[in-house]
Design an enzyme around this catalytic site. Structure first.
Site, PDB file in Angstrom:
ATOM      1  N   HIS A 209      14.560  25.007 -14.531  1.00 54.44           N
ATOM      2  CA  HIS A 209      13.226  25.586 -14.544  1.00 54.44           C
ATOM      3  C   HIS A 209      13.162  26.657 -13.501  1.00 54.44           C
ATOM      4  O   HIS A 209      11.856  27.632 -13.680  1.00 54.44           O
ATOM      5  CB  HIS A 209      12.013  24.646 -14.452  1.00 54.44           C
ATOM      6  CG  HIS A 209      12.022  23.887 -13.263  1.00 54.44           C
ATOM      7  ND1 HIS A 209      11.376  24.602 -12.085  1.00 54.44           N
ATOM      8  CD2 HIS A 209      12.584  22.848 -12.505  1.00 54.44           C
ATOM      9  CE1 HIS A 209      11.184  23.864 -10.916  1.00 54.44           C
ATOM     10  NE2 HIS A 209      12.013  22.824 -11.588  1.00 54.44           N
TER      11      HIS A 209
HETATM   12  N1  UDP Z   1      11.832  14.590 -13.552  1.00 60.08           N
HETATM   13  C1  UDP Z   1      11.264  13.501 -14.608  1.00 60.08           C
HETATM   14  N2  UDP Z   1      11.580  13.904 -15.796  1.00 60.08           N
HETATM   15  C2  UDP Z   1      12.148  14.777 -16.058  1.00 60.08           C
HETATM   16  C3  UDP Z   1      12.847  15.957 -15.134  1.00 60.08           C
HETATM   17  C4  UDP Z   1      12.535  15.642 -13.932  1.00 60.08           C
HETATM   18  O1  UDP Z   1      10.617  12.422 -14.308  1.00 60.08           O
HETATM   19  O2  UDP Z   1      12.310  15.132 -17.285  1.00 60.08           O
HETATM   20  C5  UDP Z   1      11.519  14.385 -11.998  1.00 60.08           C
HETATM   21  C6  UDP Z   1      12.719  13.815 -11.409  1.00 60.08           C
HETATM   22  O3  UDP Z   1      12.436  12.782 -10.546  1.00 60.08           O
HETATM   23  C7  UDP Z   1      12.779  15.008 -10.240  1.00 60.08           C
HETATM   24  C8  UDP Z   1      11.452  15.819 -10.276  1.00 60.08           C
HETATM   25  O4  UDP Z   1      10.955  15.333 -11.664  1.00 60.08           O
HETATM   26  O5  UDP Z   1      13.289  14.732  -8.895  1.00 60.08           O
HETATM   27  C9  UDP Z   1      11.598  17.119  -9.987  1.00 60.08           C
HETATM   28  O6  UDP Z   1      10.824  17.966 -10.563  1.00 60.08           O
HETATM   29  P1  UDP Z   1      10.855  19.510 -10.680  1.00 60.08           P
HETATM   30  O7  UDP Z   1      12.127  19.824 -11.129  1.00 60.08           O
HETATM   31  O8  UDP Z   1       9.701  20.027 -11.563  1.00 60.08           O
HETATM   32  O9  UDP Z   1      10.449  20.257  -9.438  1.00 60.08           O
HETATM   33  P2  UDP Z   1      11.569  20.638  -8.049  1.00 60.08           P
HETATM   34  O10 UDP Z   1      11.951  19.293  -7.598  1.00 60.08           O
HETATM   35  O11 UDP Z   1      12.568  21.517  -8.564  1.00 60.08           O
HETATM   36  O12 UDP Z   1      10.411  21.102  -7.213  1.00 60.08           O
END
Ligand code: UDP
Length: 361
Positions: A209
């Site tokens: 993303h």
């Molecule tokens: N996650 C989830 N479902 C999904 C994808 C991710 O529950 O389909 C959770 C997962 O536990 C991960 C977190 O969302 O650690 C990450 O969120 P995101 O990638 O949006 O944020 P980032 O970690 O990049 O800040």
């Protein structure tokens, strides 16, 4: 002591859940913390918010500021305007922010201008990549916050190098890992498991993303194509809403990449725990795979979580498609490091945070 906890986006919810649970379970007549939970509304889609409150058993927020989406400035500004109103009406001793999203920075600025102290959970981590909106959020938050609850010694050093005195830094571990370890007993098979006939270690998981991977349609298409051609097994891709518009515009028809809606937390953890490997640009997923011992290929040039590479199972793949293909063939051949668990990522970070907050009382 009265604290105000801020959460706004998906990766915040697993970071606040264990803190709230710990507050509620340790409050006594003589030592108690009362908390107010502010949801900024940065993520409002049920699949990115409501389901996390249900599964992680987070009590209903006291208020939802309804910030919604928009450009970086629009969203940050809306959160600031609404949180300023809320904080004036509901003064507090300490605002606790988590992670690196726009809500983290916006609420920190508002709180400090209202002379309210701020604690940053996951303070001090740095990618040193100023093209990432999250890095700007981290730097601005840490320039203003009073206390820092950190996930690594590298984060402590980053803070000290900017002049933060040691007595404001508390190395406590990782609340996201608290949530992971607590919920392992509850994880559940997502629907895609049966539909695609998945079996343990016969598939990969993909999450993307970050603007650097998905905003340029050509680049995104080349990435998906390379993964589809070299994975050699199904690749389950829970598509983030900010990625969906571009995914739907791809001109290729992947054979192995299986797009799905964003999964719930318990489903997502089930899927990565049983996967052969994970390809991602997420921050949280690098941490979760390290603790689960699952190979992680990170499609970025840098990480604010270096311990997942030096200690854990994570590798920085960068942007070179050939490096990605080579790494996938190593993964398929079972040539991947096993990794260890970083210091204090033991499921007890929230316990340490709440006991420190109680001492501040
Ligand atoms: N996650 C989830 N479902 C999904 C994808 C991710 O529950 O389909 C959770 C997962 O536990 C991960 C977190 O969302 O650690 C990450 O969120 P995101 O990638 O949006 O944020 P980032 O970690 O990049 O800040």
């Amino acid at each position: 002591m009265k604290i105000t906890l801020i959460a706004g986006a998906r990766p915040n919810f697993m970071k606040i859940a264990p803190i709230i649970k710990e507050i509620l379970s340790t409050n006594t007549e003589h030592s108690s913390i009362s908390y107010r939970l502010v949801h900024t509304g940065q993520h409002y889609d049920d699949k990115l918010s409501k389901v996390f409150f249900e599964e992680l058993e987070i009590p209903e927020p006291d208020v939802n500021l309804g910030a919604g989406s928009g450009s970086q400035a629009e969203q940050t500004a809306r959160i600031m305007v609404e949180f300023e109103r809320d904080l004036i009406k509901n003064p507090t001793d300490l605002v606790v922010v988590v992670g690196d999203v726009n809500s983290t920075m916006a609420c920190t600025i508002v709180a400090k201008k209202l002379n309210t102290k701020v604690a940053h959970v996951e303070g001090g981590i740095r990618s040193w990549d100023m093209t990432m909106p999250e890095e700007i959020n981290r730097m601005a938050t840490d320039a203003l916050a009073d206390y820092f609850f950190t996930t690594s010694r590298v984060a402590n050093d980053n803070l000290k190098n900017t002049g933060v005195s040691e007595d404001r830094i508390f190395f406590v571990g990782n609340t996201m890992i608290d949530s992971l370890l607590t919920n392992l007993v509850k994880i559940k098979r997502p629907e895609v498991w049966e539909k695609q006939g998945l079996k343990n270690e016969n598939y990969l998981v993909l999450t993307l993303h970050r603007p650097s991977n998905v905003d340029d349609l050509n680049k995104f298409e080349n990435l998906v194509n390379a993964i589809d051609e070299s994975a050699g097994m199904p690749v389950v891709f829970p598509v983030h809403p900010r990625t969906k518009k571009n995914y739907d515009q791809l001109s290729i028809k992947p054979r192995l990449v299986v797009p799905t809606d964003p999964l719930s937390y318990l489903e997502f953890i089930y899927l990565i725990k049983n996967a052969k490997g994970v390809i991602t640009d997420s921050g949280g997923v690098q941490e979760e795979t390290t603790v689960l011992g699952i190979p992680c290929l990170t499609l970025r040039n840098n990480t604010e979580r270096p311990e997942t590479v030096t200690i854990g199972t994570n590798e920085m793949i960068g942007e070179d498609i050939e490096v990605l293909k080579n790494s996938l063939s190593n993964l398929k051949a079972g040539k991947w490091k096993t990794g260890e668990i970083p210091e204090l990522w033991d499921g007890r970070a929230a316990e340490r945070i709440v006991s420190i907050l109680k001492e501040m009382n």
